[in-house]
Design an enzyme around this catalytic site. Sequence first.
Site, short mmCIF file in Angstrom:
data_model
loop_
_atom_site.label_atom_id
_atom_site.label_comp_id
_atom_site.label_asym_id
_atom_site.label_seq_id
_atom_site.Cartn_x
_atom_site.Cartn_y
_atom_site.Cartn_z
N TRP A 175 -44.28 -81.71 -13.56
CA TRP A 175 -44.20 -81.46 -15.01
C TRP A 175 -45.26 -82.37 -15.60
O TRP A 175 -45.12 -83.58 -15.64
CB TRP A 175 -42.81 -81.83 -15.54
CG TRP A 175 -42.55 -81.29 -16.90
CD1 TRP A 175 -42.03 -80.07 -17.21
CD2 TRP A 175 -42.75 -81.95 -18.17
NE1 TRP A 175 -41.91 -79.94 -18.57
CE2 TRP A 175 -42.35 -81.06 -19.19
CE3 TRP A 175 -43.25 -83.20 -18.54
CZ2 TRP A 175 -42.41 -81.39 -20.55
CZ3 TRP A 175 -43.32 -83.52 -19.89
CH2 TRP A 175 -42.89 -82.62 -20.87
N ASN A 203 -42.58 -89.29 -9.32
CA ASN A 203 -41.90 -88.72 -10.51
C ASN A 203 -41.73 -89.84 -11.51
O ASN A 203 -41.09 -90.86 -11.20
CB ASN A 203 -40.53 -88.14 -10.15
CG ASN A 203 -39.72 -87.86 -11.42
OD1 ASN A 203 -40.29 -87.56 -12.47
ND2 ASN A 203 -38.41 -88.01 -11.33
N GLY A 204 -42.31 -89.70 -12.68
CA GLY A 204 -42.20 -90.75 -13.70
C GLY A 204 -43.52 -90.97 -14.40
O GLY A 204 -44.43 -90.14 -14.29
N LYS A 240 -30.75 -73.27 -28.46
CA LYS A 240 -30.66 -72.42 -27.28
C LYS A 240 -31.66 -71.26 -27.39
O LYS A 240 -32.39 -70.94 -26.47
CB LYS A 240 -29.21 -71.91 -27.16
CG LYS A 240 -28.59 -71.80 -25.83
CD LYS A 240 -28.71 -72.82 -24.75
CE LYS A 240 -29.03 -74.19 -25.15
NZ LYS A 240 -28.89 -75.33 -24.31
N LYS A 299 -35.64 -79.88 -16.85
CA LYS A 299 -34.18 -80.04 -16.94
C LYS A 299 -33.78 -81.46 -17.33
O LYS A 299 -32.83 -81.68 -18.08
CB LYS A 299 -33.54 -79.68 -15.60
CG LYS A 299 -32.03 -79.79 -15.54
CD LYS A 299 -31.40 -78.74 -16.39
CE LYS A 299 -29.90 -78.79 -16.49
NZ LYS A 299 -29.37 -77.96 -17.53
N GLU A 338 -26.72 -76.01 -32.04
CA GLU A 338 -26.90 -75.68 -30.62
C GLU A 338 -27.36 -74.23 -30.44
O GLU A 338 -28.22 -73.93 -29.61
CB GLU A 338 -25.60 -75.93 -29.83
CG GLU A 338 -25.65 -75.57 -28.36
CD GLU A 338 -26.73 -76.29 -27.56
OE1 GLU A 338 -26.99 -75.87 -26.42
OE2 GLU A 338 -27.36 -77.24 -28.09
N CYS A 398 -40.65 -84.55 -12.84
CA CYS A 398 -41.14 -83.85 -11.66
C CYS A 398 -40.03 -83.88 -10.62
O CYS A 398 -39.01 -84.53 -10.79
CB CYS A 398 -42.36 -84.57 -11.12
SG CYS A 398 -43.66 -84.78 -12.34
N ARG A 426 -37.18 -78.98 -12.56
CA ARG A 426 -37.65 -80.27 -13.07
C ARG A 426 -39.11 -80.21 -13.50
O ARG A 426 -39.63 -81.16 -14.09
CB ARG A 426 -37.48 -81.36 -12.02
CG ARG A 426 -36.06 -81.49 -11.48
CD ARG A 426 -35.99 -82.53 -10.39
NE ARG A 426 -36.35 -83.83 -10.92
CZ ARG A 426 -35.49 -84.63 -11.55
NH1 ARG A 426 -34.24 -84.24 -11.70
NH2 ARG A 426 -35.87 -85.78 -12.04
N GLU A 457 -35.42 -72.64 -27.20
CA GLU A 457 -35.96 -73.21 -25.95
C GLU A 457 -36.19 -72.16 -24.86
O GLU A 457 -37.06 -72.35 -24.01
CB GLU A 457 -35.05 -74.33 -25.45
CG GLU A 457 -33.70 -73.94 -24.97
CD GLU A 457 -32.96 -75.16 -24.40
OE1 GLU A 457 -33.55 -75.91 -23.62
OE2 GLU A 457 -31.78 -75.35 -24.78
N HIS A 513 -31.05 -74.80 -51.61
CA HIS A 513 -31.94 -75.89 -52.03
C HIS A 513 -33.33 -75.76 -51.42
O HIS A 513 -34.07 -76.74 -51.33
CB HIS A 513 -31.29 -77.24 -51.66
CG HIS A 513 -29.91 -77.37 -52.22
ND1 HIS A 513 -29.67 -77.61 -53.56
CD2 HIS A 513 -28.69 -77.23 -51.63
CE1 HIS A 513 -28.36 -77.64 -53.79
NE2 HIS A 513 -27.75 -77.40 -52.64
C1 AGP Z 1 -30.87 -78.31 -23.39
O1 AGP Z 1 -30.73 -77.00 -23.00
C2 AGP Z 1 -32.06 -78.96 -22.97
N1 AGP Z 1 -32.23 -78.86 -21.60
C3 AGP Z 1 -32.19 -80.38 -23.48
O2 AGP Z 1 -32.12 -80.36 -24.87
C4 AGP Z 1 -31.14 -81.37 -22.95
O3 AGP Z 1 -29.92 -81.14 -23.57
C5 AGP Z 1 -31.61 -82.78 -23.27
O4 AGP Z 1 -32.85 -82.97 -22.63
C6 AGP Z 1 -30.61 -83.82 -22.82
O5 AGP Z 1 -30.49 -83.78 -21.44
P1 AGP Z 1 -29.28 -84.58 -20.74
O6 AGP Z 1 -28.00 -83.95 -21.22
O7 AGP Z 1 -29.51 -84.39 -19.28
O8 AGP Z 1 -29.40 -86.02 -21.16
#
Ligand code: AGP
Length: 609
Positions: free
Chosen positions: A73, A99-100, A487, A604, A483, A2, A27, A490, A506
């Site tokens: 969140w 937040n947490g 990408k 994020k 990656e 959050c 966030r 997500e 396989h």
């Molecule tokens: C990537 O686009 C995502 N936001 C997510 O996979 C991110 O890489 C992951 O949560 C790790 O975050 P960090 O690099 O802040 O530790």
Amino acid sequence: MCGIVGYNGKNKAVDILLDGLSKLEYRGYDSAGIAIRDKDITIFKAKGKLSNLKEKLANEKLKGTCGIGHTRWATHGEPNENNAHPHISNDGNITLVHNGIIENYQEIVEKLKRHNYKFYSETDTEVLANIIDYYYKKYKIGPIDAINRTMVRVRGSYAIAVMFKDYPDEIWVARKDSPMIIGEAKDGMYVASDVPAILKYTRNVYYIDNLEAACLKKDKVIFYDLNGDIIQKELKEIKWDLSVAEKGGYEHFMIKEINEEPDVIKKTISYYTGNDKIDFAKSNLNKEDLKNIKEIYIVACGSAYHVGVCAAYVIEDLTRIPVRVDIASEFRYRKPILNKDSLVVIISQSGETADSLAALREAKNAGVKTLGIVNVVGSSIAREADHVLYTMAGPEIAVATTKAFSTQLIVCYLLAIELAMVKEQITKKEYIELLKEINTLPTKVESILKDSTNTIQKLSSQFASIHDAFYIGRGLDYAISLEGSLKLKEVSYIHSEAYAAGELKHGTISLIEDNTLVIGIVTQEYIAEKTISNLIEVKSRGGYIVSIAPKNIDTSKASNFILTIPETSKYFYPSLTVIPLQLLAYYMTVSRGLDVDKPRNLAKSVTVE
Ligand code: AGP
């Protein structure tokens, strides 16, 4: 996950809080709320994005100069107005944003129910408001005692901002594991989960450590430790400039940050190199430290983990020392066998990802040297690691990482080259050649953006309605395809898988049918032929092959569409192939009309387990 923000000063708080929350919405965007203190405390909450709360406040005349705010969140309790923050204690004595996650909140609910407390929401946060109230009333010795007793009593992670009814001109804050910064300015005191929320008002910030609290008055802040003793904190200056937290004329932060990659790659290279030398002195990582390393563990989450997979290929090939890459949420619980002369590298953009932070502490408890490769200055991983190599990506706002990913790759290449040199696995000539080549990457990325963006935009619109996609490659190409696939998933919500090209036969090749989109990455000359024949197999099953390859590798027989990238060293191709992969994910998402910067269910920085 959050975002929290608070202000106590001379100006109207409502505008400052809403502006701060708009900079923290990456966030979490399940609901938002504020509490403004004028004569009384008035709370406004709304489900969904911040814009819904702004709508609700449009006609409100809120003059209060003290307030707290939150963008959520959801973890405990569904995204609705009742579960939105701020939360209050039963009699409204305490108003709080958090937040947490409070892990033992149910046990505390039972305790408080025995003291006739009632609960209106499903959140763990409402419990915090009531347990602070409980201690405040039981021991009657003020906010700091109530907060400290609460910090001893609860388990989990938290950054909280609290308003006590009896203390009208104060905001109390405390944290454990969740990020928090406190800003100091002439017009008042600020608190926030991250820098962009207050950068407009001040560059002067304090970093508050775990299990510490503070009282924000209108003109000063007082810090306390867990014994309630006053402690001093050092004021630090933030060097980022404000424009990076704005869209700068781009439609989305993601495409803005993709276009910032040439610049931030250049910044990161020049921060650690000069005169044909790599210099890690800024992170007090000296040659002796590197010389003694016998094995490396790279631990991270999500895209940062994918940087680790790429780095493992490069480091092992250049230095001939074993590299093991682990997902942090697995590493922290699998009791890894760590040898004293190994190095544990934690890669993290935010520096606050809970699993990565726990993996770091696991390694430190085992007495192993730790290195953080981190983007956010002053973040927990940066402060707790033995050594930290900062990436120069600047604030990254879009949930889907792009520029931070590219700068993490650069730091890993530099680490590999310096290690190989210290371990005499490469000659001075090879060392300088690799540095020369690395310095060509910003221009090469620039040329891809200039030459291919329109092509990829057109290509993407062709695939806007697909349900599945596959990414394949071998070696470093397989690593980067991981990656590419994440990408796309997500941000576009299209299901996609990444596969080592040799693995398809396989099983997975049974999923290929007419026009199934397959992205083939072919840059590694020593195995290109193998990858090309795998692509031909897929094409013969009806797959639509988009290949990404440099001019010197001919993929025409295996491809329906070719994206050509500049040539470079075999080690550095992930920095070039990732650009078309990021653009593809971006434009396919735009063509599906989705919110690119705030994909559903994501945040994020994942600060809880
Ligand atoms: C990537 O686009 C995502 N936001 C997510 O996979 C991110 O890489 C992951 O949560 C790790 O975050 P960090 O690099 O802040 O530790």
